[in-house]
Design a protein around this motif. Structure first.
Motif, mmCIF file in Angstrom:
data_model
loop_
_atom_site.group_PDB
_atom_site.id
_atom_site.type_symbol
_atom_site.label_atom_id
_atom_site.label_comp_id
_atom_site.label_asym_id
_atom_site.label_seq_id
_atom_site.Cartn_x
_atom_site.Cartn_y
_atom_site.Cartn_z
ATOM 1 N N GLU A 104 16.807 -0.114 37.988
ATOM 2 C CA GLU A 104 16.747 -0.079 39.446
ATOM 3 C C GLU A 104 17.137 1.301 39.965
ATOM 4 O O GLU A 104 18.000 1.961 39.400
ATOM 5 C CB GLU A 104 17.708 -1.108 40.053
ATOM 6 N N VAL A 105 16.476 1.692 41.064
ATOM 7 C CA VAL A 105 16.762 2.980 41.688
ATOM 8 C C VAL A 105 16.788 2.781 43.204
ATOM 9 O O VAL A 105 15.927 2.097 43.746
ATOM 10 C CB VAL A 105 15.718 4.048 41.284
ATOM 11 N N PRO A 106 17.782 3.322 43.882
ATOM 12 C CA PRO A 106 17.810 3.221 45.344
ATOM 13 C C PRO A 106 16.668 4.037 45.961
ATOM 14 O O PRO A 106 16.344 5.131 45.485
ATOM 15 C CB PRO A 106 19.161 3.824 45.732
ATOM 16 N N SER A 107 16.067 3.527 47.010
ATOM 17 C CA SER A 107 14.964 4.233 47.662
ATOM 18 C C SER A 107 15.423 5.588 48.204
ATOM 19 O O SER A 107 14.637 6.535 48.273
ATOM 20 C CB SER A 107 14.372 3.387 48.790
ATOM 21 N N THR A 108 16.700 5.691 48.539
ATOM 22 C CA THR A 108 17.218 6.965 49.054
ATOM 23 C C THR A 108 17.124 8.067 48.005
ATOM 24 O O THR A 108 16.881 9.223 48.339
ATOM 25 C CB THR A 108 18.675 6.813 49.520
ATOM 26 N N VAL A 109 17.302 7.715 46.737
ATOM 27 C CA VAL A 109 17.200 8.695 45.655
ATOM 28 C C VAL A 109 15.766 9.225 45.582
ATOM 29 O O VAL A 109 15.535 10.431 45.447
ATOM 30 C CB VAL A 109 17.623 8.077 44.299
ATOM 31 N N ILE A 110 14.795 8.319 45.704
ATOM 32 C CA ILE A 110 13.395 8.726 45.654
ATOM 33 C C ILE A 110 13.090 9.653 46.827
ATOM 34 O O ILE A 110 12.478 10.713 46.653
ATOM 35 C CB ILE A 110 12.464 7.495 45.667
ATOM 36 N N GLY A 111 13.538 9.281 48.017
ATOM 37 C CA GLY A 111 13.309 10.103 49.197
ATOM 38 C C GLY A 111 13.894 11.493 49.060
ATOM 39 O O GLY A 111 13.258 12.493 49.411
ATOM 40 N N GLU A 112 15.101 11.576 48.522
ATOM 41 C CA GLU A 112 15.745 12.883 48.339
ATOM 42 C C GLU A 112 15.006 13.732 47.299
ATOM 43 O O GLU A 112 14.860 14.934 47.473
ATOM 44 C CB GLU A 112 17.216 12.709 47.940
ATOM 45 N N LYS A 113 14.524 13.097 46.236
ATOM 46 C CA LYS A 113 13.775 13.836 45.213
ATOM 47 C C LYS A 113 12.460 14.370 45.791
ATOM 48 O O LYS A 113 12.053 15.493 45.490
ATOM 49 C CB LYS A 113 13.508 12.953 43.992
ATOM 50 N N VAL A 114 11.809 13.563 46.619
ATOM 51 C CA VAL A 114 10.567 14.010 47.248
ATOM 52 C C VAL A 114 10.853 15.181 48.174
ATOM 53 O O VAL A 114 10.146 16.196 48.158
ATOM 54 C CB VAL A 114 9.878 12.856 48.015
ATOM 55 N N MET A 115 11.902 15.066 48.980
ATOM 56 C CA MET A 115 12.232 16.146 49.910
ATOM 57 C C MET A 115 12.566 17.427 49.154
ATOM 58 O O MET A 115 12.146 18.513 49.550
ATOM 59 C CB MET A 115 13.371 15.736 50.839
ATOM 60 N N GLU A 116 13.305 17.306 48.077
ATOM 61 C CA GLU A 116 13.667 18.480 47.272
ATOM 62 C C GLU A 116 12.412 19.158 46.712
ATOM 63 O O GLU A 116 12.264 20.378 46.779
ATOM 64 C CB GLU A 116 14.586 18.030 46.124
ATOM 65 N N ALA A 117 11.487 18.345 46.189
ATOM 66 C CA ALA A 117 10.251 18.898 45.622
ATOM 67 C C ALA A 117 9.381 19.528 46.705
ATOM 68 O O ALA A 117 8.828 20.616 46.508
ATOM 69 C CB ALA A 117 9.478 17.802 44.887
ATOM 70 N N LEU A 118 9.273 18.862 47.855
ATOM 71 C CA LEU A 118 8.444 19.406 48.935
ATOM 72 C C LEU A 118 9.056 20.659 49.549
ATOM 73 O O LEU A 118 8.333 21.557 49.976
ATOM 74 C CB LEU A 118 8.210 18.350 50.023
ATOM 75 N N ARG A 119 10.363 20.718 49.575
ATOM 76 C CA ARG A 119 11.030 21.907 50.112
ATOM 77 C C ARG A 119 10.650 23.140 49.285
ATOM 78 O O ARG A 119 10.445 24.224 49.824
ATOM 79 C CB ARG A 119 12.541 21.702 50.111
ATOM 80 N N GLU A 120 10.535 22.966 47.969
ATOM 81 C CA GLU A 120 10.129 24.052 47.080
ATOM 82 C C GLU A 120 8.633 24.348 47.188
ATOM 83 O O GLU A 120 8.212 25.489 47.064
ATOM 84 C CB GLU A 120 10.460 23.701 45.618
ATOM 85 N N LEU A 121 7.849 23.294 47.421
ATOM 86 C CA LEU A 121 6.395 23.416 47.415
ATOM 87 C C LEU A 121 5.825 24.006 48.700
ATOM 88 O O LEU A 121 5.036 24.948 48.670
ATOM 89 C CB LEU A 121 5.771 22.042 47.150
ATOM 90 N N ASP A 122 6.240 23.445 49.853
ATOM 91 C CA ASP A 122 5.649 23.861 51.127
ATOM 92 C C ASP A 122 6.546 23.412 52.277
ATOM 93 O O ASP A 122 6.845 22.219 52.408
ATOM 94 C CB ASP A 122 4.256 23.225 51.267
ATOM 95 N N GLY A 123 6.966 24.363 53.096
ATOM 96 C CA GLY A 123 7.884 24.077 54.197
ATOM 97 C C GLY A 123 7.337 23.091 55.207
ATOM 98 O O GLY A 123 8.056 22.207 55.689
ATOM 99 N N VAL A 124 6.051 23.204 55.534
ATOM 100 C CA VAL A 124 5.465 22.296 56.526
ATOM 101 C C VAL A 124 5.415 20.868 55.976
ATOM 102 O O VAL A 124 5.768 19.915 56.675
ATOM 103 C CB VAL A 124 4.060 22.779 56.962
ATOM 104 N N ALA A 125 4.999 20.726 54.730
ATOM 105 C CA ALA A 125 4.957 19.394 54.110
ATOM 106 C C ALA A 125 6.364 18.799 54.056
ATOM 107 O O ALA A 125 6.557 17.608 54.306
ATOM 108 C CB ALA A 125 4.363 19.478 52.705
#
Length: 158
Positions: A104-125
């Protein structure tokens, strides 16, 4: 494999290669129906135990690669980001979740991982995703997030 265009239940593999993550095989296929003969891509990956996502309301649902992919693609819409890069990001997040969490994984962990990856990838995204994920209530909160992104960006340039 059934053709997604004409539904013929037979296709042939034209090309196979390992995915960038080493855990998938990308196959280019061609429909054997002479009236269709279109090409399409399939991915083969090892079936893993289902990872359950614990939502904010404590409900549980099975982790969905497709749902994660759609969310990241939506954030990257109309941005100069190749689909392959989005696939890499999503596959990387999925891989790290399976390594860090067994059942099991909390949805908040997934959201934070996505934000971290998108922050590196593209500021607008990143801002697009963060505005939905963090449920910004007002323009000031959104502006603070953009300012922190700009500050970080200018610090990297030095």
């Amino acid at each position: 494999m059934r053709c997604p265009y004409c539904s013929t239940d037979n296709s042939r593999v034209v090309e196979s290669r390992a995915g960038d993550d080493g855990n998938t095989i990308r196959r280019r296929r061609e429909c054997t129906n002479p009236e269709c003969a279109r090409r399409f891509t399939t991915y083969e990956r090892v079936e893993q135990r289902p990872l359950m996502v614990i939502k904010k309301d404590a409900k549980r649902e099975e982790f969905s690669y497709e749902k994660l992919y759609r969310g990241v693609m939506k954030a990257c819409e109309k941005r100069p980001i190749p689909a392959e890069k989005v696939e890499e990001v999503v596959a990387g997040i999925e891989r790290s979740l399976h390594l860090e969490y067994e059942r099991e994984v909390p949805s908040t962990v997934i959201g934070e991982k996505v934000m971290e990856a998108l922050r590196e990838l593209d500021g607008v995204a990143y801002v697009r995703f963060a505005s939905v994920y963090r449920e910004f209530r007002d323009v000031e909160t959104l502006a603070q997030e953009v300012l922190s992104l700009l500050t970080e960006s200018s610090d990297k340039g030095k």
